[in-house]
Design a protein around this motif. Structure first.
Motif, PDB file in Angstrom:
ATOM      1  N   GLY A 106      35.294  -3.453  64.059  1.00 27.02           N
ATOM      2  CA  GLY A 106      33.958  -3.852  63.653  1.00 27.02           C
ATOM      3  C   GLY A 106      32.881  -3.622  64.690  1.00 27.02           C
ATOM      4  N   SER A 107      33.193  -2.903  65.771  1.00 28.47           N
ATOM      5  CA  SER A 107      32.253  -2.766  66.878  1.00 28.47           C
ATOM      6  C   SER A 107      31.195  -1.693  66.668  1.00 28.47           C
ATOM      7  N   ALA A 108      31.412  -0.783  65.733  1.00 25.14           N
ATOM      8  CA  ALA A 108      30.472   0.318  65.532  1.00 25.14           C
ATOM      9  C   ALA A 108      30.521   0.779  64.081  1.00 25.14           C
ATOM     10  N   LEU A 109      29.368   1.194  63.592  1.00 25.22           N
ATOM     11  CA  LEU A 109      29.252   1.790  62.263  1.00 25.22           C
ATOM     12  C   LEU A 109      28.916   3.256  62.439  1.00 25.22           C
ATOM     13  N   TRP A 110      29.680   4.117  61.780  1.00 24.61           N
ATOM     14  CA  TRP A 110      29.469   5.560  61.884  1.00 24.61           C
ATOM     15  C   TRP A 110      29.041   6.116  60.528  1.00 24.61           C
ATOM     16  N   VAL A 111      28.052   7.010  60.571  1.00 24.88           N
ATOM     17  CA  VAL A 111      27.462   7.581  59.359  1.00 24.88           C
ATOM     18  C   VAL A 111      27.291   9.086  59.556  1.00 24.88           C
ATOM     19  N   PRO A 120      26.362  -2.254  64.253  1.00 30.08           N
ATOM     20  CA  PRO A 120      26.519  -2.760  62.884  1.00 30.08           C
ATOM     21  C   PRO A 120      25.723  -4.033  62.589  1.00 30.08           C
ATOM     22  N   THR A 121      25.242  -4.695  63.619  1.00 31.84           N
ATOM     23  CA  THR A 121      24.460  -5.919  63.421  1.00 31.84           C
ATOM     24  C   THR A 121      22.963  -5.642  63.439  1.00 31.84           C
ATOM     25  N   THR A 122      22.489  -4.974  64.479  1.00 33.64           N
ATOM     26  CA  THR A 122      21.049  -4.707  64.602  1.00 33.64           C
ATOM     27  C   THR A 122      20.620  -3.454  63.868  1.00 33.64           C
ATOM     28  N   MET A 123      21.574  -2.571  63.585  1.00 31.29           N
ATOM     29  CA  MET A 123      21.354  -1.269  62.933  1.00 31.29           C
ATOM     30  C   MET A 123      20.621  -0.284  63.841  1.00 31.29           C
ATOM     31  N   ILE A 155      23.834  -5.347  54.374  1.00 36.04           N
ATOM     32  CA  ILE A 155      23.648  -6.496  53.500  1.00 36.04           C
ATOM     33  C   ILE A 155      24.419  -7.677  54.069  1.00 36.04           C
ATOM     34  N   ASN A 156      23.717  -8.759  54.357  1.00 32.06           N
ATOM     35  CA  ASN A 156      24.367  -9.992  54.771  1.00 32.06           C
ATOM     36  C   ASN A 156      24.984 -10.632  53.531  1.00 32.06           C
ATOM     37  N   LEU A 157      26.296 -10.717  53.489  1.00 32.89           N
ATOM     38  CA  LEU A 157      26.977 -11.208  52.286  1.00 32.89           C
ATOM     39  C   LEU A 157      26.953 -12.725  52.163  1.00 32.89           C
ATOM     40  N   LYS A 158      26.394 -13.390  53.179  1.00 33.33           N
ATOM     41  CA  LYS A 158      26.266 -14.840  53.111  1.00 33.33           C
ATOM     42  C   LYS A 158      24.925 -15.265  52.518  1.00 33.33           C
ATOM     43  N   ASN A 159      23.849 -14.506  52.852  1.00 30.96           N
ATOM     44  CA  ASN A 159      22.520 -14.908  52.373  1.00 30.96           C
ATOM     45  C   ASN A 159      21.739 -13.790  51.683  1.00 30.96           C
ATOM     46  N   SER A 160      22.368 -12.619  51.498  1.00 34.32           N
ATOM     47  CA  SER A 160      21.798 -11.469  50.778  1.00 34.32           C
ATOM     48  C   SER A 160      20.656 -10.784  51.520  1.00 34.32           C
ATOM     49  N   GLU A 161      20.381 -11.141  52.761  1.00 31.98           N
ATOM     50  CA  GLU A 161      19.334 -10.456  53.519  1.00 31.98           C
ATOM     51  C   GLU A 161      19.772  -9.033  53.848  1.00 31.98           C
ATOM     52  N   THR A 162      18.807  -8.119  53.889  1.00 30.12           N
ATOM     53  CA  THR A 162      19.113  -6.714  54.149  1.00 30.12           C
ATOM     54  C   THR A 162      18.300  -6.179  55.326  1.00 30.12           C
ATOM     55  N   ILE A 163      18.876  -5.189  55.989  1.00 33.94           N
ATOM     56  CA  ILE A 163      18.189  -4.384  56.991  1.00 33.94           C
ATOM     57  C   ILE A 163      18.442  -2.930  56.626  1.00 33.94           C
ATOM     58  N   ALA A 204      28.167  -5.993  54.463  1.00 33.47           N
ATOM     59  CA  ALA A 204      28.531  -4.695  53.897  1.00 33.47           C
ATOM     60  C   ALA A 204      27.410  -3.724  54.229  1.00 33.47           C
ATOM     61  N   TRP A 205      27.738  -2.444  54.225  1.00 36.48           N
ATOM     62  CA  TRP A 205      26.771  -1.401  54.548  1.00 36.48           C
ATOM     63  C   TRP A 205      26.843  -0.297  53.500  1.00 36.48           C
ATOM     64  N   THR A 206      25.694   0.248  53.130  1.00 38.46           N
ATOM     65  CA  THR A 206      25.655   1.363  52.187  1.00 38.46           C
ATOM     66  C   THR A 206      24.882   2.531  52.785  1.00 38.46           C
ATOM     67  N   THR A 207      25.245   3.725  52.375  1.00 36.26           N
ATOM     68  CA  THR A 207      24.413   4.900  52.637  1.00 36.26           C
ATOM     69  C   THR A 207      23.613   5.169  51.375  1.00 36.26           C
ATOM     70  N   ASP A 208      22.292   5.336  51.563  1.00 33.35           N
ATOM     71  CA  ASP A 208      21.365   5.436  50.442  1.00 33.35           C
ATOM     72  C   ASP A 208      20.766   6.838  50.422  1.00 33.35           C
TER      73      ASP A 208
END
Length: 338
Positions: free
Chosen positions: A207-212, A225-228, A182-190, A169-173
């Motif tokens: 799922g190929s791109a995240l737009w903000v 979306p993977t490496t950010m 947020i890695n929903l399997k192990n809770s790691e964040t970038i 999952a991804w959030t805008t902060d």
């Protein structure tokens, strides 16, 4: 006009803008080309509206919760979930009667805002006050023991997007000026810094791109979306509060609050291809457009105009405003059923 966070969230100023000119009211206008139902969270009226898109009529408006914001409909179309930004709960209503059937409490200072009702049946929602997101695996019926919490560790985790396979999952902060994965399997964040006041967020359907969109710097960003890693940076209209990708995956639009318009970005080329005027820049403060939502067929864009208590229905192909639908006081969050 340079709009910052203080402008957007200062209710006295918004009230003054609305009072300076009597907001235009909308009369229901029928359409032979549209069916379905639109749900609207009215954040100043603390109500939830149901609009019949065929007739253009608001057929139901009921009390909801304090300062309701984002909405999401269930995959089976039977329920709509409402993030109660002024409190601690996600409230769930039947789509036919708007009867409240569940209230999921996330604890002190939760301030739920961004919400996704995933195809898996799970609800994901940001808890801005707790710097976290929650996953409710089976909200109907709700079992608090199944509730999962993932920390972002960032200020103002406001909006959320979720991978189709629920791996991330991804959030805008807003407060931290970051986007967090947020890695929903192990809770790691970038977390990466992206522009000024990133808020709008949307994941490409494949799922190929995240737009903000970053409302404070008038820009949109394409991220891996993977490496950010930031792949592309695009200038938009002024104050791009929201960003929404068309269901067909070909374009994204930003809701440019200060211009009263939409910027259309071709996702294959990462270029602006056109702009759509929903209102004029002079009318922008009297309209105060916020949330945007595509129809499932990608033919229409619905734009919440918070100050005038209207929802603009925009034809994507022509850019024409087809109708302005009446809603409650301060309509903001939108959800749709075909």
């Amino acid at each position: 006009m340079r709009l910052g966070a203080a402008f957007l969230f200062a209710s006295p100023l918004l009230a003054a803008c609305a009072a300076a000119k009597e907001p235009e009211t909308a009369e229901p206008v029928a359409s032979s080309e549209v069916t379905g139902t639109l749900f609207v969270a009215n954040k100043r009226g603390n109500t939830l509206s149901k609009i019949d898109l065929a007739t253009g009529e608001e057929v139901l408006r009921l009390d909801s919760c304090t300062n309701p914001h984002e909405l999401a409909t269930s995959p089976d179309g039977k329920h709509v979930a409402l993030a109660c930004y002024g409190g601690t709960t996600v409230d769930i209503f039947q789509t036919d009667t708007l009867e409240k059937v569940r209230s999921i409490d996330m604890g002190a200072n939760a301030r739920p805002h961004g919400i996704v009702w995933h195809e898996s049946g799970a609800i994901y929602v940001t808890a801005e006050g707790q710097q976290a997101i929650y996953k409710h695996p089976d909200p109907i019926p709700v079992d608090p023991r199944m509730m999962l919490k993932f920390m972002t560790g960032k200020q103002g985790s406001h909006m959320v997007a979720v991978a189709p396979d629920e791996s991330a999952a991804w959030t805008t902060d807003l407060g931290s000026k970051t986007v967090t994965r947020i890695n929903l399997k192990n809770s790691e964040t970038i977390s990466v810094t992206v522009g000024e006041e990133p808020e709008g967020i949307s994941l490409a359907p494949d799922g190929s791109a995240l737009w903000v969109s970053a409302r404070g710097s008038n820009q949109a960003f394409e991220l891996d979306p993977t490496t950010m890693e930031v792949r592309n940076t695009i200038d938009t209209g002024r104050f791009p509060l929201r960003l929404a990708i068309r269901p067909q995956g070909d374009v994204a639009v930003t809701s440019d609050l200060a211009d009263g318009g939409l910027t259309v970005i071709d996702l294959a080329t990462a270029k602006v291809v056109r702009s759509i005027a929903v209102s004029s820049p002079e009318e922008a403060e009297q309209r105060f457009q916020v949330t945007i939502l595509w129809s499932d067929d990608g033919k229409r864009i619905y734009v919440a105009e918070t100050a005038s208590n209207t929802i603009a229905e925009v034809d994507y192909a022509t850019g024409k405003v087809l109708r302005r639908l009446p809603a409650g006081d301060g309509g903001d969050g939108l959800a749709i059923l075909p």
